[in-house]
Design a protein around this motif. Structure first.
Motif, short mmCIF file in Angstrom:
data_model
loop_
_atom_site.label_atom_id
_atom_site.label_comp_id
_atom_site.label_asym_id
_atom_site.label_seq_id
_atom_site.Cartn_x
_atom_site.Cartn_y
_atom_site.Cartn_z
N ALA A 118 3.67 7.25 16.02
CA ALA A 118 3.49 5.87 16.44
C ALA A 118 3.65 4.91 15.10
O ALA A 118 4.53 4.01 15.27
N SER A 119 3.15 5.31 13.90
CA SER A 119 3.43 4.45 12.94
C SER A 119 4.70 4.53 12.43
O SER A 119 5.38 3.34 12.20
N GLY A 120 5.26 5.49 12.46
CA GLY A 120 6.83 5.58 12.09
C GLY A 120 7.66 4.91 13.34
O GLY A 120 8.60 4.03 12.64
N THR A 121 7.39 5.04 14.25
CA THR A 121 8.11 4.28 15.45
C THR A 121 7.93 2.67 15.40
O THR A 121 9.22 2.17 15.45
N LEU A 122 6.81 2.30 14.92
CA LEU A 122 6.47 0.93 14.80
C LEU A 122 7.31 0.22 13.38
O LEU A 122 7.89 -0.74 13.44
N MET A 123 7.31 1.06 12.41
CA MET A 123 7.88 0.92 11.27
C MET A 123 9.71 0.58 11.43
O MET A 123 10.24 -0.22 10.82
N ILE A 124 10.16 1.61 12.21
CA ILE A 124 11.43 1.62 12.34
C ILE A 124 11.67 0.19 13.20
O ILE A 124 13.00 -0.41 13.41
N GLY A 125 11.00 -0.13 14.37
CA GLY A 125 11.20 -1.35 15.02
C GLY A 125 11.10 -2.51 14.13
O GLY A 125 11.91 -3.37 14.26
N PHE A 126 10.14 -2.56 12.97
CA PHE A 126 10.06 -3.61 12.17
C PHE A 126 11.29 -3.94 11.52
O PHE A 126 11.92 -4.86 11.35
N GLY A 127 12.01 -2.65 10.93
CA GLY A 127 13.52 -2.75 10.47
C GLY A 127 14.30 -3.34 11.21
O GLY A 127 15.16 -3.84 10.83
N LEU A 128 14.49 -2.65 12.42
CA LEU A 128 15.51 -3.15 13.33
C LEU A 128 15.34 -4.71 13.54
O LEU A 128 16.45 -5.38 13.73
N LEU A 129 14.06 -5.27 13.73
CA LEU A 129 13.93 -6.72 13.77
C LEU A 129 14.31 -7.39 12.70
O LEU A 129 14.92 -8.37 12.77
N LEU A 130 13.93 -6.92 11.65
CA LEU A 130 14.63 -7.49 10.28
C LEU A 130 15.88 -7.58 10.32
O LEU A 130 16.69 -8.91 9.84
N ALA A 131 16.70 -6.66 10.87
CA ALA A 131 18.04 -6.88 10.69
C ALA A 131 18.73 -7.50 11.63
O ALA A 131 19.89 -8.17 11.06
N LEU A 132 17.79 -8.07 12.66
CA LEU A 132 18.28 -9.28 13.59
C LEU A 132 18.07 -10.83 13.16
O LEU A 132 18.53 -11.53 13.57
N LEU A 133 17.15 -10.56 11.93
CA LEU A 133 16.92 -11.94 11.38
C LEU A 133 18.07 -12.70 10.96
O LEU A 133 18.88 -12.28 10.44
N ARG A 134 18.12 -14.20 11.48
CA ARG A 134 19.20 -14.85 11.20
C ARG A 134 18.82 -15.90 9.99
O ARG A 134 17.63 -16.21 9.71
N ARG A 135 19.69 -16.15 9.06
CA ARG A 135 19.60 -17.05 8.25
C ARG A 135 19.33 -18.30 8.81
O ARG A 135 19.99 -18.86 9.55
#
Length: 215
Positions: free
Chosen positions: A195-212
């Protein structure tokens, strides 16, 4: 900086400190796996990264970083890749009980100091690789800075942020340690890691979508 502005800053800042993100996820996970003491001490790596970001933002370099599309993109995708990699490691990590039962002998067992350095390095890299943190310091802090005493007020705000961050760290670490008492069994700990790993991967994907931010 007026006391009125400071008292407005405190609750708004603590809300940011308590927001559930990748670093607080680390405190929660480390607390469950290694206990509150390790989790809190390791999080000083995060505080070091945030202190550097506050200094960078105070000097006006944070705005330059966010204005540079190339630097922002490099930081964003570098941080996102690290979060995904860390998430995969968490997802695949075996519970301590299973590792002990497997009879595997490490050539050099990890010492407490080695573990603390490893966890602190994780905290530092997760914090340093997230451009949202610099965005907070360059966009949020100036709303409360006293222009007539810029350096002093920025230092006060920065020190307050770090103190409140430490409180948030302790809260998440304590919750994690409490959760750890319910996940001692190998099966439950394995699912907690997943569960922790899945959440961390999700945070990574959300960060990749962050706009400048638009300049």
């Amino acid at each position: 900086m007026s006391f009125q502005n400071y008292w407005l800053f405190l609750p708004a800042c603590f809300a940011l400190n308590m927001a559930f993100g990748p670093n607080n996820m680390l405190s929660l996970s480390n607390g469950a796996r290694d206990g509150m003491r390790y989790s809190v001490l390791a999080a000083f790596g995060r505080l070091l990264a945030f202190a550097a970001m506050i200094a960078i933002s105070g000097l006006g370099l944070g705005a330059l970083l966010l204005a540079s599309e190339t630097l922002f993109t490099l930081l964003k995708f570098g941080g996102a890749a690290y979060l995904v990699w860390l998430g995969v490691k968490l997802f695949r990590s075996a519970p301590i009980e299973l590792a002990a039962a497997s009879g595997k002998i490490e050539l050099r067992p990890e010492t407490p100091a080695d573990k603390l350095r490893r966890l602190a390095r994780q905290e530092f890299l997760v914090a340093a690789g997230n451009p949202k943190a610099i965005l907070i310091f360059t966009a949020f802090f100036p709303q409360f800075v006293d222009r007539s005493a810029y350096a002093t007020s920025f230092i006060v705000l920065g020190a307050t942020f770090l103190l409140l961050e430490l409180i948030a760290i302790a809260i998440y670490a304590a919750i994690g340690a409490r959760l750890g008492t319910f996940t001692n069994a190998a099966g439950r700990l394995r699912w907690f890691n997943r569960a922790s790993g899945t959440l961390m991967i999700g945070f990574g994907l959300l960060l990749a979508l962050l706009r400048r931010p638009a300049s």
